[in-house]
Design a protein around this motif. Structure first.
Motif, PDB file in Angstrom:
ATOM      1  N   SER A   1       0.827  -1.209   0.000  1.00 34.13           N
ATOM      2  CA  SER A   1       0.000   0.000   0.000  1.00 34.13           C
ATOM      3  C   SER A   1       0.861   1.259   0.000  1.00 34.13           C
ATOM      4  CB  SER A   1      -0.931   0.007   1.222  1.00 34.13           C
ATOM      5  OG  SER A   1      -1.690  -1.169   1.262  1.00 34.13           O
ATOM      6  N   HIS A   2       1.824   1.323   0.942  1.00 32.37           N
ATOM      7  CA  HIS A   2       2.669   2.520   0.995  1.00 32.37           C
ATOM      8  C   HIS A   2       3.677   2.541  -0.140  1.00 32.37           C
ATOM      9  CE1 HIS A   2       0.836   2.615   4.960  1.00 32.37           C
ATOM     10  NE2 HIS A   2       0.985   3.920   4.866  1.00 32.37           N
ATOM     11  N   ALA A   3       4.002   1.358  -0.686  1.00 33.36           N
ATOM     12  CA  ALA A   3       4.920   1.322  -1.825  1.00 33.36           C
ATOM     13  C   ALA A   3       4.240   1.895  -3.065  1.00 33.36           C
ATOM     14  CB  ALA A   3       5.372  -0.114  -2.073  1.00 33.36           C
TER      15      ALA A   3
ATOM     16  N   GLY B   1       4.475 -12.350   4.520  1.00 30.91           N
ATOM     17  CA  GLY B   1       3.168 -11.766   4.808  1.00 30.91           C
ATOM     18  C   GLY B   1       3.041 -10.391   4.180  1.00 30.91           C
ATOM     19  N   LEU B   2       1.841  -9.855   4.294  1.00 30.45           N
ATOM     20  CA  LEU B   2       1.538  -8.533   3.722  1.00 30.45           C
ATOM     21  C   LEU B   2       0.918  -7.648   4.793  1.00 30.45           C
ATOM     22  CD1 LEU B   2      -0.362  -9.614   0.472  1.00 30.45           C
ATOM     23  CD2 LEU B   2       2.028  -8.861   0.608  1.00 30.45           C
ATOM     24  N   LEU B   3       1.120  -6.350   4.627  1.00 30.13           N
ATOM     25  CA  LEU B   3       0.444  -5.342   5.445  1.00 30.13           C
ATOM     26  C   LEU B   3      -0.299  -4.458   4.445  1.00 30.13           C
ATOM     27  CD1 LEU B   3       0.509  -4.399   8.480  1.00 30.13           C
ATOM     28  CD2 LEU B   3       2.220  -2.729   7.766  1.00 30.13           C
ATOM     29  N   VAL B   4      -1.623  -4.545   4.465  1.00 31.44           N
ATOM     30  CA  VAL B   4      -2.412  -3.897   3.417  1.00 31.44           C
ATOM     31  C   VAL B   4      -3.417  -2.930   4.036  1.00 31.44           C
ATOM     32  CG1 VAL B   4      -3.980  -4.306   1.461  1.00 31.44           C
ATOM     33  CG2 VAL B   4      -2.273  -6.019   2.046  1.00 31.44           C
ATOM     34  N   GLU B   5      -3.553  -1.743   3.440  1.00 30.51           N
ATOM     35  CA  GLU B   5      -4.523  -0.770   3.959  1.00 30.51           C
ATOM     36  C   GLU B   5      -5.907  -0.991   3.329  1.00 30.51           C
ATOM     37  OE1 GLU B   5      -1.783   2.858   5.568  1.00 30.51           O
ATOM     38  OE2 GLU B   5      -2.847   3.187   3.679  1.00 30.51           O
ATOM     39  N   VAL B   6      -6.898  -1.076   4.222  1.00 29.96           N
ATOM     40  CA  VAL B   6      -8.289  -1.293   3.795  1.00 29.96           C
ATOM     41  C   VAL B   6      -9.183  -0.354   4.607  1.00 29.96           C
ATOM     42  CG1 VAL B   6     -10.167  -2.982   3.590  1.00 29.96           C
ATOM     43  CG2 VAL B   6      -7.793  -3.752   3.398  1.00 29.96           C
TER      44      VAL B   6
ATOM     45  N   LEU C   1      -9.188   9.731   6.316  1.00 26.88           N
ATOM     46  CA  LEU C   1      -8.500  10.937   6.801  1.00 26.88           C
ATOM     47  C   LEU C   1      -7.003  10.896   6.530  1.00 26.88           C
ATOM     48  CD1 LEU C   1     -10.344  11.471  10.220  1.00 26.88           C
ATOM     49  CD2 LEU C   1     -10.808  12.537   7.998  1.00 26.88           C
ATOM     50  N   SER C   2      -6.489   9.729   6.123  1.00 31.82           N
ATOM     51  CA  SER C   2      -5.083   9.646   5.709  1.00 31.82           C
ATOM     52  C   SER C   2      -4.965   8.589   4.626  1.00 31.82           C
ATOM     53  CB  SER C   2      -4.185   9.293   6.900  1.00 31.82           C
ATOM     54  OG  SER C   2      -4.577   8.072   7.491  1.00 31.82           O
ATOM     55  N   ASP C   3      -4.046   8.807   3.716  1.00 30.26           N
ATOM     56  CA  ASP C   3      -3.743   7.848   2.644  1.00 30.26           C
ATOM     57  C   ASP C   3      -4.976   7.341   1.889  1.00 30.26           C
ATOM     58  OD1 ASP C   3      -1.087   8.141   3.182  1.00 30.26           O
ATOM     59  OD2 ASP C   3      -0.853   6.234   4.242  1.00 30.26           O
ATOM     60  N   SER C   4      -5.875   8.247   1.559  1.00 30.79           N
ATOM     61  CA  SER C   4      -7.126   7.796   0.944  1.00 30.79           C
ATOM     62  C   SER C   4      -6.899   7.167  -0.435  1.00 30.79           C
ATOM     63  CB  SER C   4      -8.130   8.942   0.864  1.00 30.79           C
ATOM     64  OG  SER C   4      -7.701   9.887  -0.074  1.00 30.79           O
ATOM     65  N   GLY C   5      -5.897   7.596  -1.155  1.00 30.66           N
ATOM     66  CA  GLY C   5      -5.696   7.092  -2.521  1.00 30.66           C
ATOM     67  C   GLY C   5      -5.201   5.656  -2.598  1.00 30.66           C
ATOM     68  N   GLN C   6      -4.758   5.091  -1.481  1.00 27.79           N
ATOM     69  CA  GLN C   6      -4.135   3.769  -1.561  1.00 27.79           C
ATOM     70  C   GLN C   6      -4.883   2.679  -0.791  1.00 27.79           C
ATOM     71  OE1 GLN C   6      -0.418   5.097   0.156  1.00 27.79           O
ATOM     72  NE2 GLN C   6      -0.780   4.009   2.067  1.00 27.79           N
TER      73      GLN C   6
END
Ligand code: PEP
Ligand code: MN
Length: 354
Positions: free
Chosen positions: A270-272, A293-298, A306-311
């Motif tokens: 996500s941050h990449a 493993g993965l760390l994914v924003e959902v 309110l933060s990182d809405s595009g990803q």
């Protein structure tokens, strides 16, 4: 050099070795690795090495050129797993940790937690303390956010990963988190690393956006030297000249870290990527290169985040991602670990309807 003592070594014998190495100009640090005492020796002349090699209560001696020692694969001679929240991270298992960038509201967090759990995530991510580039941006709910994360764990049974930004917050965050996240901006904050390590909690250590792999592994060494080997590395992209993506996902760093250390390595696509359309491709590539493993924003409503809405993926997109990973995990010889419904206190669906 690492000196791995046999199980029945006495305190006097260890003290004798310490004295002798000091006489040869070496510096010594003792750590407990599993059921063995390990002496990390830096400096000293060949006399120290010869002396140690003859001792009956020394099981093994490992000569090391690399500056990191305790996180090096040579310490245990194999990869290790990290036990956390009833799960084994690394080894055969592949974990997907998901959740919003920031904890915003009770409804946003609990709804998202339940949805990612149903799709198969084992851990809920979400920042209560947020490291924002601008001081005018949303900084997180702080303690209130931690309380919501604790509630989400009670309801869903998911383990909690959340970031700790400063030394003074460590105890408060550790009281709730199963895994303390050290973010890219704090990746080389050695005082914070030491303080977080001292809690004994598992630590997810992101790679700094300008850190070399060696600096990343040495940051992990700061944690390990406090006697805490429960470290999960996480590649989240580095700064390059590329502007098409938010950062450049460095998959070669994942392959290298897997070769060099015994630690599990995660990827944060996500941050990449900084955009949702690449997350599936990067996730499957991470699996192929050996990530654990993965760390994914959902987010329930990504466009309102309110933060990182595009990803951030919507819960539906996350569900598709999980389905797409299944054949890739099998091809990679891994098991896609899922939170089973029996993990819930009452069994089955928690019934939280938001
Ligand atoms: C995050 O995970 O929300 C985060 C801020 O990540 P990073 O430290 O990688 O920028
Ligand atoms: Mn984020």
């Amino acid at each position: 050099m690492l000196v791995v003592f046999s199980k029945d070594v006495s305190q006097e014998e260890i003290a004798g070795v310490e004295r002798r190495i000091a006489e040869c100009g070496g510096d010594v640090r003792l750590v407990q690795a599993d059921d063995r005492v390990v002496m990390v020796v830096s400096g000293g002349d060949t006399g120290a090495m010869e002396f140690v090699s003859k001792l009956p209560y020394v099981e093994r001696r490992v000569l090391m050129e690399k500056p990191y020692k305790l996180v090096s694969k040579a310490l245990h001679g194999k990869v290790r797993t990290v036990e956390v929240a009833g799960h084994e991270i690394g080894g055969r298992f592949f974990h997907v940790c998901a959740g919003p960038c920031s904890v915003e509201t009770r409804e946003q967090l609990l709804y998202t937690a339940e949805r990612v759990s149903e799709s198969g995530a084992t851990f809920l991510r979400g920042g209560a303390y947020k490291p924002r580039s601008s001081p005018y941006s949303f900084q997180g709910l702080g303690k209130e956010g931690l309380d919501l994360l604790a509630e989400a764990r009670r309801i869903t049974g998911l383990g909690i990963i959340t970031e700790v930004l400063s030394e003074e917050d460590v105890d408060q965050v550790a009281a709730v988190a199963d895994v303390l996240q050290i973010g890219a901006r704090n990746a080389l904050n050695y005082a914070l690393l030491r303080r977080a390590a001292g809690t004994g909690k598992a630590i997810l250590l992101k790679r700094g956006m300008c850190s070399r792999v060696e600096e990343w592994l040495l940051a992990a060494e700061y944690i390990a030297i406090q006697g805490n080997e429960r470290i999960i590395l996480c590649e989240r992209g580095i700064r390059t000249f590329e502007t098409g993506t938010r950062s450049t996902l460095d998959l070669s760093a994942v392959a290298l870290a897997k070769r060099e250390t015994h630690l599990p390595v995660f990827v944060d696509p996500s941050h990449a990527a900084g955009r949702t359309d690449l997350i599936g491709d990067l996730s499957r590539a991470a699996l192929a290169v050996g990530a654990d493993g993965l760390l994914v924003e959902v987010h329930r409503y990504p466009e309102r985040a309110l933060s990182d809405s595009g990803q951030q993926l919507s819960p539906e997109m996350f569900d598709d991602l999980m389905s797409s990973l299944e054949p890739f995990t099998q091809a990679a010889g891994r098991i896609l670990e899922r939170r089973s419904s029996s993990d819930l206190a009452g069994g089955g669906h928690s019934g939280w309807s938001g």
